[in-house]
Design an enzyme around this catalytic site. Structure first.
Site, PDB file in Angstrom:
ATOM      1  N   LYS A  74     -15.568 -32.428  26.709  1.00  0.00           N
ATOM      2  CA  LYS A  74     -15.585 -33.788  26.167  1.00  0.00           C
ATOM      3  C   LYS A  74     -16.346 -34.316  27.475  1.00  0.00           C
ATOM      4  O   LYS A  74     -17.352 -35.377  27.276  1.00  0.00           O
ATOM      5  CB  LYS A  74     -14.368 -34.439  25.859  1.00  0.00           C
ATOM      6  CG  LYS A  74     -13.905 -33.872  24.608  1.00  0.00           C
ATOM      7  CD  LYS A  74     -12.505 -34.740  24.317  1.00  0.00           C
ATOM      8  CE  LYS A  74     -11.797 -33.804  22.834  1.00  0.00           C
ATOM      9  NZ  LYS A  74     -10.589 -34.404  22.791  1.00  0.00           N
ATOM     10  N   ASP A 107     -10.695 -42.108  19.217  1.00  0.00           N
ATOM     11  CA  ASP A 107     -10.112 -40.976  18.485  1.00  0.00           C
ATOM     12  C   ASP A 107      -9.789 -41.392  17.105  1.00  0.00           C
ATOM     13  O   ASP A 107      -9.651 -40.570  16.068  1.00  0.00           O
ATOM     14  CB  ASP A 107      -8.892 -40.743  19.041  1.00  0.00           C
ATOM     15  CG  ASP A 107      -9.138 -39.290  19.761  1.00  0.00           C
ATOM     16  OD1 ASP A 107      -9.943 -38.525  19.515  1.00  0.00           O
ATOM     17  OD2 ASP A 107      -8.183 -39.067  20.741  1.00  0.00           O
ATOM     18  N   GLN A 128      -5.305 -37.266  25.240  1.00  0.00           N
ATOM     19  CA  GLN A 128      -5.287 -35.950  24.816  1.00  0.00           C
ATOM     20  C   GLN A 128      -3.959 -35.643  24.342  1.00  0.00           C
ATOM     21  O   GLN A 128      -3.096 -35.762  25.093  1.00  0.00           O
ATOM     22  CB  GLN A 128      -5.937 -34.986  25.797  1.00  0.00           C
ATOM     23  CG  GLN A 128      -6.002 -33.681  25.333  1.00  0.00           C
ATOM     24  CD  GLN A 128      -7.094 -33.489  24.297  1.00  0.00           C
ATOM     25  OE1 GLN A 128      -7.973 -34.294  24.278  1.00  0.00           O
ATOM     26  NE2 GLN A 128      -6.939 -32.335  23.435  1.00  0.00           N
TER      27      GLN A 128
HETATM   28  N1  GUN Z   1      -5.837 -32.790  20.464  1.00  0.00           N
HETATM   29  C1  GUN Z   1      -6.356 -31.950  19.610  1.00  0.00           C
HETATM   30  N2  GUN Z   1      -7.286 -32.505  19.076  1.00  0.00           N
HETATM   31  C2  GUN Z   1      -7.487 -33.765  19.548  1.00  0.00           C
HETATM   32  C3  GUN Z   1      -8.280 -34.854  19.388  1.00  0.00           C
HETATM   33  O1  GUN Z   1      -9.386 -35.012  18.490  1.00  0.00           O
HETATM   34  N3  GUN Z   1      -7.968 -35.944  20.007  1.00  0.00           N
HETATM   35  C4  GUN Z   1      -7.011 -36.076  21.071  1.00  0.00           C
HETATM   36  N4  GUN Z   1      -6.860 -37.220  21.929  1.00  0.00           N
HETATM   37  N5  GUN Z   1      -6.066 -35.145  21.330  1.00  0.00           N
HETATM   38  C5  GUN Z   1      -6.308 -33.954  20.583  1.00  0.00           C
END
Ligand code: GUN
Length: 289
Positions: free
Chosen positions: A52, A119, A96
């Site tokens: 990311k 998110d 995350q």
């Molecule tokens: N863990 C797995 N997928 C995601 C996501 O799309 N966002 C976040 N913050 N954590 C994750």
């Protein structure tokens, strides 16, 4: 059979975002800024967050990675979240998941400013999404909708079977696919671990979206000819490669692909789309949606 190429499509989207950033910077404004919080040192989470942050650089965004120890208390993490809420130089951020067991994830996600919740996990944003109001749509369902849109996959009047009811994928994609929108306008069945006749349901489906996390779950005999297959599974399976693992989807790709009209590969399907859509949400957070 047409492969829904998430790698190519996500690159196209990143190029479009990079163009927007160029326009912003040419006006003398600062670029969008995404922050990512990671707690602990889970290998898969570090890999995802790393991707990311790298993607931010590629499109010209500012990015900040905040690494916190596994031992951090819930209160300390809440303080960090409040700090990010107040920081005017940060347009959007993610925490995350999963978080360590001693931290209540719901409490943390609720504390994120909904206007910075790129998110789309905050109940305000999830609620807006459910009502078809402009908001941040979570990256994975948003990525699936974007793939269907760009490949002009017909969804209206079709029977979509979603497998898995997670808050992040199954539930939101089931809502989006049923909405009065294009893509959307589908008749949706949401199957999950307590569903008794899953094969009977998938055999009737025009579109199958599998978000289960069970390698090779969806077999050839569970799919009708011409079905559209979206594979959201990304399970790490140990192998003898240098990395020590490979990524495997929910779909028995080799056999199911022969029967399908459109299919997403793993890797290179839904996965890369999620990062592109997170960037898109960050641009929306910067510009306003
Ligand atoms: N863990 C797995 N997928 C995601 C996501 O799309 N966002 C976040 N913050 N954590 C994750």
């Amino acid at each position: 059979m047409i492969i829904l190429d998430g790698k190519k499509t996500s690159n196209d989207i990143k190029t479009e975002i990079a163009e927007s950033v160029k326009d912003i910077v040419a006006k003398g404004l600062r670029p969008p800024h995404l922050a990512a919080v990671i707690v602990g040192d889970d290998g898969a989470s570090l890999t995802y967050v790393g991707s990311k942050v790298r993607a931010c650089k590629r499109v010209g965004f500012e990015s900040t990675l905040i690494k916190l120890p596994e031992s951090i208390s819930e209160n300390e993490l809440l303080n960090k979240v409040n700090e990010l809420n107040k920081d005017e130089n940060i347009d959007g951020y993610i925490v995350q998941l999963p978080l360590p067991k001693h931290i209540d994830s719901q409490k943390i996600l609720m504390a994120v400013d909904a206007n910075k919740d790129v998110d789309g996990f905050h109940p305000t944003n999830f609620g807006k999404m459910s009502l078809n109001l402009p908001t941040f749509i979570s990256a994975t369902p948003f990525g699936i909708m974007e793939l269907l849109k760009r490949y002009k996959v017909e969804t209206s009047g079709k029977h979509t079977v979603v497998i898995g009811r997670s808050d992040i994928v199954g539930r939101p994609i089931s809502i989006l696919m049923s909405q009065k929108s294009d893509p959307g306008n589908s008749t949706v069945t949401l199957a999950h671990s307590r569903t008794k006749n899953i094969k009977e349901l998938t055999r009737q489906a025009d579109i199958i979206i599998s978000a289960l996390g069970v390698p090779n779950f969806l077999k050839e005999d569970m799919v009708k000819d011409g079905a559209v297959i979206i594979d959201v599974g990304i399970t790490r399976v140990v192998d003898s490669s240098v990395k020590g693992y490979k990524i495997v989807g929910d779909v028995d790709y080799e056999n199911v692909s022969k029967k399908s009209s459109f299919i997403t590969p793993v890797p290179g399907g839904v996965g890369p789309m999620t990062i592109a859509m997170l960037l898109k949400n960050t641009l929306l957070a910067y510009k306003g949606y």
